[in-house]
Design an enzyme around this catalytic site. Structure first.
Site, short mmCIF file in Angstrom:
data_model
loop_
_atom_site.label_atom_id
_atom_site.label_comp_id
_atom_site.label_asym_id
_atom_site.label_seq_id
_atom_site.Cartn_x
_atom_site.Cartn_y
_atom_site.Cartn_z
N HIS A 120 0.86 -1.18 0.00
CA HIS A 120 0.00 0.00 0.00
C HIS A 120 0.90 1.23 0.00
O HIS A 120 2.04 1.18 0.50
CB HIS A 120 -0.88 0.01 1.26
CG HIS A 120 -2.00 -0.98 1.22
ND1 HIS A 120 -3.04 -0.96 2.11
CD2 HIS A 120 -2.24 -2.02 0.37
CE1 HIS A 120 -3.89 -1.94 1.83
NE2 HIS A 120 -3.42 -2.60 0.78
N GLU A 149 0.97 3.85 1.79
CA GLU A 149 1.45 4.29 3.11
C GLU A 149 2.62 3.43 3.59
O GLU A 149 3.62 3.94 4.11
CB GLU A 149 0.34 4.17 4.17
CG GLU A 149 -0.91 4.98 3.89
CD GLU A 149 -1.96 4.16 3.16
OE1 GLU A 149 -1.63 3.46 2.17
OE2 GLU A 149 -3.12 4.23 3.59
N CYS A 198 -5.91 1.84 5.86
CA CYS A 198 -6.52 0.58 6.32
C CYS A 198 -5.90 0.22 7.68
O CYS A 198 -4.95 0.86 8.13
CB CYS A 198 -6.25 -0.52 5.28
SG CYS A 198 -4.57 -1.22 5.38
N CYS A 253 -2.04 -0.29 7.59
CA CYS A 253 -1.27 0.95 7.46
C CYS A 253 -1.41 1.82 8.70
O CYS A 253 -0.44 2.47 9.12
CB CYS A 253 -1.71 1.70 6.21
SG CYS A 253 -1.29 0.80 4.70
#
Lengths: 145, 145
Positions: A48, A50, A78, A81
């Site tokens: 992801h 992040e 999420c 993260c």
């Protein structure tokens, strides 16, 4: 956030869910790392935006802790993260669109509100929300089309 | 789990929190990836044993999804790792010691029990719990000493 949105657009062009993220030094505003989602490209379920910027900024700082740094990301992080943000001790999180289905900050497990969460950044949601949300909507509409 | 404990011991020797993890093909039992915690060594707050094996196994499989694979880890996964396990669609998780302070499976946000969690592996906790817990206790006692 303009830079994060630009990265999110690049993600969509690469066939990735359009999420972009940037980490800056909170004191100087200097960009330390920037990335977009690369789950499919990298064959990495953890890639992801992040997580990628946290890893890159920490490698650059030669420290797993990024106190005093701020994260800009186009979508509500999420739970994975959000927990990584807590581990990295980021100072502030600015995010774009809210994510009722997959978010872990204002939705789902609300990671920073858990009594077992030992670092809580300041969180500012809904920054350029419309632009981020439109990108996501167009991407998923295109995939269904 | 014996292999995961061996890795946890190697982590402690490297000055890392002693957690080890292994991913195996559930059908054949073949090891696909093995790692220990490397947060300090790698200057990476996300370098938990579980995240490292998921990334390595997914790279090897050339897919972000590891359906049919099982994870062995010496400590209850934290919320970050639990969510990564869900994203990777691992079939089963066998873990050693329970972690009331930092765990995210049977404690804290209980990631797999969240309505927003879209994949729930089978979970077996407390496997070789004593051995894993002793390793952690000795490590933290040594750091305080």
């Amino acid at each position: 956030m303009a830079r994060a949105l630009e990265l999110a657009r690049a993600a969509a062009a690469a066939g990735e869910v359009p999420v972009g993220a940037v980490i800056v030094d909170g004191a100087t505003g200097r960009e330390l790392a920037a990335a977009h989602n690369r789950v499919e490209t990298d064959h990495d379920p953890t890639a992801h935006a992040e997580l990628l910027v946290i890893r890159a900024a920490a490698a650059r700082a030669r420290s797993p802790r990024l106190s005093g740094c701020d994260l800009y990301v186009t979508l509500e992080p999420c739970p994975m993260c959000a927990q990584a943000i807590a581990f990295a001790r980021l100072r502030r999180v600015y995010f774009g669109a809210y994510d009722p289905k997959g978010g872990g900050v204002d939705h789902g497990p609300r990671i920073f509100a858990q009594p077992t969460c030992h670092h809580r950044p300041e969180v500012y949601g809904g920054i350029e929300e419309q632009a981020a949300a439109i990108l996501l909507r167009e991407f998923f509409a295109g995939r269904r089309g």
